[in-house]
Design an enzyme around this catalytic site. Structure first.
Site, PDB file in Angstrom:
ATOM      1  N   GLU A 149       8.315  62.690  10.932  1.00  0.00           N
ATOM      2  CA  GLU A 149       7.818  62.577  12.314  1.00  0.00           C
ATOM      3  C   GLU A 149       8.921  62.488  13.362  1.00  0.00           C
ATOM      4  OE1 GLU A 149       4.873  59.405  12.379  1.00  0.00           O
ATOM      5  OE2 GLU A 149       4.214  59.963  10.393  1.00  0.00           O
ATOM      6  N   ASN A 197       8.563  66.113   7.019  1.00  0.00           N
ATOM      7  CA  ASN A 197       7.149  65.721   7.025  1.00  0.00           C
ATOM      8  C   ASN A 197       6.698  65.440   8.453  1.00  0.00           C
ATOM      9  OD1 ASN A 197       4.787  64.958   5.442  1.00  0.00           O
ATOM     10  ND2 ASN A 197       5.222  62.820   5.985  1.00  0.00           N
ATOM     11  N   HIS A 233      -3.827  63.840   8.765  1.00  0.00           N
ATOM     12  CA  HIS A 233      -4.735  62.726   9.041  1.00  0.00           C
ATOM     13  C   HIS A 233      -5.758  63.250  10.048  1.00  0.00           C
ATOM     14  CE1 HIS A 233      -2.428  59.711   6.933  1.00  0.00           C
ATOM     15  NE2 HIS A 233      -1.334  60.115   7.539  1.00  0.00           N
ATOM     16  N   GLU A 262      -0.665  63.840   3.466  1.00  0.00           N
ATOM     17  CA  GLU A 262      -1.316  62.556   3.783  1.00  0.00           C
ATOM     18  C   GLU A 262      -2.778  62.754   4.171  1.00  0.00           C
ATOM     19  OE1 GLU A 262       1.055  60.158   6.464  1.00  0.00           O
ATOM     20  OE2 GLU A 262       2.926  60.811   5.544  1.00  0.00           O
ATOM     21  N   ASP A 264      -6.469  62.640   4.929  1.00  0.00           N
ATOM     22  CA  ASP A 264      -7.660  61.804   4.958  1.00  0.00           C
ATOM     23  C   ASP A 264      -8.503  62.247   6.154  1.00  0.00           C
ATOM     24  OD1 ASP A 264      -6.253  60.521   7.068  1.00  0.00           O
ATOM     25  OD2 ASP A 264      -5.818  58.731   5.882  1.00  0.00           O
TER      26      ASP A 264
HETATM   27  O1  9MR Z   1      -0.304  53.875   5.400  1.00  0.00           O
HETATM   28  C1  9MR Z   1       0.932  53.271   5.726  1.00  0.00           C
HETATM   29  C2  9MR Z   1       0.728  51.830   6.110  1.00  0.00           C
HETATM   30  O2  9MR Z   1       0.285  51.102   4.976  1.00  0.00           O
HETATM   31  C3  9MR Z   1       2.019  51.216   6.627  1.00  0.00           C
HETATM   32  O3  9MR Z   1       1.768  49.956   7.193  1.00  0.00           O
HETATM   33  C4  9MR Z   1       2.710  52.112   7.656  1.00  0.00           C
HETATM   34  C5  9MR Z   1       4.121  51.608   7.929  1.00  0.00           C
HETATM   35  O4  9MR Z   1       4.918  51.668   6.786  1.00  0.00           O
HETATM   36  O5  9MR Z   1       2.820  53.439   7.205  1.00  0.00           O
HETATM   37  C6  9MR Z   1       1.590  54.040   6.856  1.00  0.00           C
HETATM   38  O6  9MR Z   1       1.828  55.370   6.408  1.00  0.00           O
HETATM   39  C7  9MR Z   1       2.236  56.306   7.401  1.00  0.00           C
HETATM   40  C8  9MR Z   1       3.220  57.255   6.729  1.00  0.00           C
HETATM   41  O7  9MR Z   1       4.273  56.542   6.156  1.00  0.00           O
HETATM   42  C9  9MR Z   1       3.734  58.298   7.716  1.00  0.00           C
HETATM   43  N1  9MR Z   1       2.642  58.994   8.349  1.00  0.00           N
HETATM   44  C10 9MR Z   1       1.615  58.159   8.958  1.00  0.00           C
HETATM   45  C11 9MR Z   1       1.082  57.159   7.913  1.00  0.00           C
HETATM   46  C12 9MR Z   1      -0.059  56.335   8.490  1.00  0.00           C
HETATM   47  O8  9MR Z   1       0.401  55.556   9.559  1.00  0.00           O
END
Ligand code: 9MR
Length: 355
Positions: A149, A197, A233, A262, A264
């Site tokens: 990101e 990503n 997402h 990712e 969903d």
């Molecule tokens: O799903 C993840 C959540 O449990 C964590 O708190 C957060 C911070 O580490 O990250 C979330 O995963 C993210 C991913 O690493 C990158 N893309 C967005 C995801 C959802 O926020």
């Protein structure tokens, strides 16, 4: 696609349930596709979680366990325990492991973000982190989200610790810092596939145009990049599947792989967690089906991963203040939803004629 001949079919009236649709994992294996999910180690002691995970997926990724905030409690320490637990689980169940993520502007530990390091110090810290983590998991993690990101919705490089606040010495030079870390990553583990990503840049638009331009530039100049992760997402019902297909087509034509990383599809829920609109589950299933079918059309789309697999554990609930949920293929009791059936059907149709 022709199913393999199966003697047990003769012995049962229920041909489809025995020899037709099986599990996501079996169908994905048949289609030469990786089907994965994000995993939290705390749940690996729960029987239903573990049995569903091992049965349905041939790949997994640490949802958080390989991020800075878990791996690096302080400047001098690497805590690999959670990541190692996930890798051990994968190995015990013949699953591949994706690594996530080495460079991200968010969720970094305070000792890193609040110490006012200089750009030289940050470059040193990041180089050391990438090298140590990738060498620790060399031969175990086959693909890494090296950078996560880094672009904003306009396709510009985001302000961040690693880019320009203060950055690693390449502030103001656009994607040069991304190039630098991909080169470090390749030196750390030359066998790992290296992915960029990104979120919300899966269809066509300014962000995906910027990703495309970066990949094109990197490929032309020999920067080691192997793939693009499309997060997916999804929170709106009107998904433009054709635009996602067009984006996958143009990226794979540059010679990079696509992983859906990712996936969903979250739905509105009421205060007790029930669906606001019960029909949404069918719309959700069609979105899942469309994404899987689209990936299968392109030989360069090599993996589809959901961000968790049971509604019991999904980031969506707390993130949306419990206004959304129901995002994954299994419900809170690990029962498959229409979305699961749609993914299974799409996988069992296999890959279409390569374009
Ligand atoms: O799903 C993840 C959540 O449990 C964590 O708190 C957060 C911070 O580490 O990250 C979330 O995963 C993210 C991913 O690493 C990158 N893309 C967005 C995801 C959802 O926020």
């Amino acid at each position: 696609m022709l199913k393999r001949f199966c003697w047990s079919c003769i012995l049962t009236l229920s041909f489809a349930s025995v020899c037709g649709a099986q599990t996501l994992r079996q169908e994905a294996d048949n289609a030469s596709l990786l089907v994965g999910t994000a995993v939290r180690p705390a749940q690996l002691s729960e029987t239903a979680y573990v049995s569903t995970l091992a049965r349905e997926f041939n790949m997994l990724e640490a949802e958080d366990a390989m991020k800075w905030w878990i791996l690096r409690p302080d400047a001098g320490t690497y805590d690999f325990r959670q990541g190692d637990e996930i890798v051990r689980f994968a190995q015990a169940h013949q699953m591949k492991v994706r690594g996530h993520c080495l460079v991200w502007a968010q969720y970094n530990p305070k000792w890193l973000t609040q110490a006012h390091f200089t750009d030289r110090q940050l470059a040193h810290l990041l180089h050391e982190h990438i090298t140590k983590v990738m060498k620790h998991y060399a031969g175990e993690v086959f693909a890494w989200d090296v950078v996560n990101e880094a672009l904003d919705e306009h396709g510009n490089v985001r302000d961040s610790l690693w880019y320009n606040r203060p950055g690693i010495g390449l502030q103001g030079e656009g994607t040069a810092y991304i190039e630098r870390v991909f080169r470090w990553a390749h030196r750390a583990d030359k066998h790992a596939l290296l992915f960029y990503n990104e979120a919300e840049g899966e269809g066509l638009g300014r962000k995906s145009d910027a990703v495309y331009a970066m990949v094109k530039d990197f490929k032309q100049r020999g920067v080691p990049i192997n793939g693009i992760g499309l997060q997916l997402h999804i929170s709106k019902p009107d998904v433009d599947i054709a635009a996602i297909a067009a984006n996958i087509a143009r990226l794979t034509a540059l010679g990079v792989q696509i992983h859906v990383t990712e996936l969903d599809v979250s739905l509105p829920v009421d205060s007790s967690g029930g669906l606001l609109h019960p029909d949404d589950v069918n719309r959700q299933a069609e979105i899942y089906r469309g994404i899987v079918q689209t990936c299968l059309q392109y030989p360069g789309c090599t993996a589809i991963q959901t961000w968790g697999f049971t509604d019991k554990y999904s980031w969506i609930g707390s993130f949306s203040r419990h206004t959304r949920g129901w995002a994954l293929p299994f419900d809170r009791n690990y029962d498959p939803k229409p979305a699961y059936r749609a993914v299974l059907d799409a996988l069992s149709a296999g890959r279409s004629v390569p374009r």
